[in-house]
Design an enzyme around this catalytic site. Structure first.
Site, PDB file in Angstrom:
ATOM      1  N   ASP A   1      -1.124  -2.163   3.212  1.00 48.99           N
ATOM      2  CA  ASP A   1      -1.350  -3.269   2.214  1.00 48.99           C
ATOM      3  C   ASP A   1      -2.789  -3.146   1.538  1.00 48.99           C
ATOM      4  O   ASP A   1      -3.489  -2.843   2.190  1.00 48.99           O
ATOM      5  CB  ASP A   1      -1.083  -4.604   2.995  1.00 48.99           C
ATOM      6  CG  ASP A   1      -0.454  -5.728   2.395  1.00 48.99           C
ATOM      7  OD1 ASP A   1      -0.572  -5.537   1.007  1.00 48.99           O
ATOM      8  OD2 ASP A   1      -0.073  -6.626   2.876  1.00 48.99           O
ATOM      9  N   PHE A   2      -2.548  -3.897   0.420  1.00 47.45           N
ATOM     10  CA  PHE A   2      -3.696  -3.738  -0.466  1.00 47.45           C
ATOM     11  C   PHE A   2      -5.118  -4.296  -0.061  1.00 47.45           C
ATOM     12  O   PHE A   2      -5.159  -5.542   0.345  1.00 47.45           O
ATOM     13  CB  PHE A   2      -3.241  -4.031  -1.955  1.00 47.45           C
ATOM     14  CG  PHE A   2      -2.512  -3.259  -2.683  1.00 47.45           C
ATOM     15  CD1 PHE A   2      -1.758  -2.434  -2.030  1.00 47.45           C
ATOM     16  CD2 PHE A   2      -2.951  -2.799  -4.045  1.00 47.45           C
ATOM     17  CE1 PHE A   2      -1.133  -1.268  -2.720  1.00 47.45           C
ATOM     18  CE2 PHE A   2      -2.195  -1.854  -4.710  1.00 47.45           C
ATOM     19  CZ  PHE A   2      -1.092  -1.297  -4.048  1.00 47.45           C
TER      20      PHE A   2
END
Length: 574
Positions: free
Chosen positions: A280-281
């Site tokens: 996830d970013f």
């Protein structure tokens, strides 16, 4: 012709040839999945060797196609000419949250994914996803950072609109259909947030430090894995872990992006997934737009470790790519120090190259701006989006019938005027039509303000105001359920009530006035009180006591696909 450029060769042969030609720096660049705005960031391709980018604001499909072509020309001029893969969060709904989804840009809107679940029609979901995939591909976007296979078992969570509901069986069918449609249109899917982002402690979101923990008081991890199992069976290309720490699940208690139990133990070994795993970013270094926003990393459970130690944990866990990151030098430093062999990077680079070859990017990475203009938002696509919006509406109470004079709130009065004479006072109307958003507690902060969290009850003053309107004219309420709402105080005064999950004003008016049928079913329970929500267990479906409306309402087959997961000991009605 060099072997990797020869389309007649098997993909694995091309991957092996290209991998053997790459420098350490080029491999490290491939393992970073940065962000990009049209008109910026080209130096990341030419100087830092990045070839994966998530697009933020997209002004129009034609401009996106033109930017894709500009960047692909830059990539073609690099030493190996590795094409760029553009990705995007959802762009075909009504929810605009810069951290999770985008609206506008000319794309054909349907309901949010939770509304697709409300249709209970996998064939429609597959058609809608295929349409969305064709539009994304026309604009040059070849990787969808969706669908979400998370389950809506915690009613307060702010991300419920992106899920396919509370019922694992229905969500599994919808996730699989969505992946078949999107990938069948030539756009790879990255399913998220493994092993399930729904059971957030007290419903708080893991984008923020106070939401770093999940909760499993019902020991119900396997229930949350069911939609992911369906995604793997459907052949999903990529996987994104969640930010949160799976507290109390029996798995290691560090964020899933750093968690070997989650990525290798579950995804790789239990489910046999051999596709790309992208974090996830900005779990590693945070995110900053100078002068606009600066966000810390979401490195929950490992905040105390140096960044290279955190990165080593990610690689050991089984991660292939660093979402949101533009720091290939961290990977090269880790290899140069001897802590990680270059052969470990080769494992991930092989998966990433394989995806580019399978998508045909080495043969033709370009998009046609004129074709994008014609296709995206075209009449046939918009018609399908409207069909999905209509099919997602759920009738809660009352019955539709015509009206000649209308008092409206939160609707376009020009649209309403096509259905009757619009008046300024409810007492002068045959019907008061009021669109409402599900309640939430506003949070401070540029990003936090976009996450609808906290109480599901209407404030007392707003409830009194709505009751006063209903005392002056028959009231037709349409509540936008981006997450469940407590409607206990509103239902008794409503002449009729509809739930929507993203729908245009005319779609809502057609339904409320009886011009079109309404056949959607609730994708989650609507609790009767906040006390029931607070007493429920985050990981257990259908766990709020005496819900006002149940999953599957108003159909006779409520919860027909929920055949597993522990029964609630707190809910006397189930």
């Amino acid at each position: 012709m060099t072997p990797y450029k020869n389309p007649a060769l098997p993909v694995e042969d091309r991957v092996t040839d290209l991998l053997g030609r790459m420098t350490l720096e080029e491999k490290a660049g491939l393992m970073c999945h940065g962000r990009m705005f049209p008109g910026s960031g080209a130096e990341l391709v030419t100087e830092r060797h990045l070839t994966h980018f998530a697009m933020m604001h997209v002004p129009s499909p034609a401009e996106m196609a033109e930017w894709n072509n500009t960047v692909q020309d830059l990539a073609a001029g690099t030493r190996l000419g590795i094409p760029v893969t553009f990705s995007s969060d959802p762009r075909h709904g009504f929810t605009g949250n810069p951290a999770t989804a985008h609206t506008g840009g000319g794309f054909s809107p349907g309901p949010e994914p939770i509304g697709l679940a409300a249709t209970d029609d996998p064939e429609l979901v597959e058609r809608f996803a295929a349409m969305a995939g064709r539009e994304l591909r026309a604009a040059g976007i070849r990787l969808a950072l969706h669908p979400m296979a998370d389950l809506a078992t915690e009613p307060r969570w702010a991300r419920i609109s992106g899920t396919f509901g509370e019922d694992a069986g229905r969500a599994a069918r919808m996730v699989a259909a969505y992946i078949r449609g999107m990938q069948g249109a030539g756009v790879a899917c990255m399913v998220k947030h493994f092993p399930g982002g729904g059971p957030q402690a007290a419903g708080e979101d893991p984008h923020f430090s106070y939401g770093r923990h999940q909760a499993y008081p019902g020991a119900n991890l396997d229930y949350h894995l069911r939609p992911f199992a369906a995604a793997f069976a459907a052949g999903v290309s990529q996987l994104m872990p969640c930010y949160a720490i799976p507290t109390g699940s029996g798995l290691a208690e560090v964020g899933a992006n750093f968690n070997r139990d989650v990525i290798t133990g579950l995804a790789r070994e239990r489910f046999g997934f051999d596709g790309v795993v992208c974090t996830d970013f900005n779990a590693l270094t945070g995110f900053e737009i100078p002068g606009v926003v600066s966000l810390p990393p979401r490195n929950w459970g490992v905040e105390h470790l140096p960044v290279l130690d955190q990165l080593a944990m990610m690689l050991d866990a089984g991660v292939d790519q660093l979402g949101g990151e533009t720091c290939p030098e961290l990977l090269t430093e880790l290899v140069a120090s001897g802590r990680v062999p270059e052969s470990r990077l080769d494992v991930s680079v092989r998966r990433l190259l394989r995806e580019k070859f399978r998508l045909g990017l080495f043969e033709n990475p370009y998009a046609d701006p004129d074709a994008a203009t014609r296709l995206v938002g075209g009449p046939e696509h918009r018609s399908l989006g409207r069909e999905a919006q209509r099919r997602s509406l759920v009738w809660l109470t009352g019955s539709p019938r015509a009206a000649r004079t209308l008092y409206v709130e939160n609707l376009d009065p020009d649209v309403a005027a096509r259905y009757g004479r619009v008046v300024e006072r409810p007492e002068d109307a045959d019907l008061a039509v009021i669109r409402l958003s599900a309640p939430y507690e506003p949070r401070e902060g540029l990003l936090e303000s976009h996450f609808h969290a906290g109480s599901l009850e209407f404030p007392a003053a707003e409830l009194d105001r709505l009751r006063a309107v209903a005392a002056k004219a028959p009231a037709a309420f349409c509540v936008h359920l981006d997450r469940p709402a407590v409607l206990t105080g509103l239902v008794p005064v409503a002449d009729r009530m509809l739930a929507d999950f993203g729908a245009a004003d005319e779609v809502v008016l057609d339904a409320l006035l009886g011009r079109t049928p309404v056949d959607g079913v609730l994708p989650f329970d609507l609790p009767s009180s906040m006390r029931a929500v607070r007493e429920s267990r985050e990981d257990v479906p259908f766990d709020t006591r005496d819900p006002l409306f149940t999953t599957g309402h108003p159909g006779a087959s409520a919860r027909k696909s929920s055949t597993s997961g522990p029964a609630s000991s707190r809910n006397s009605s189930k």
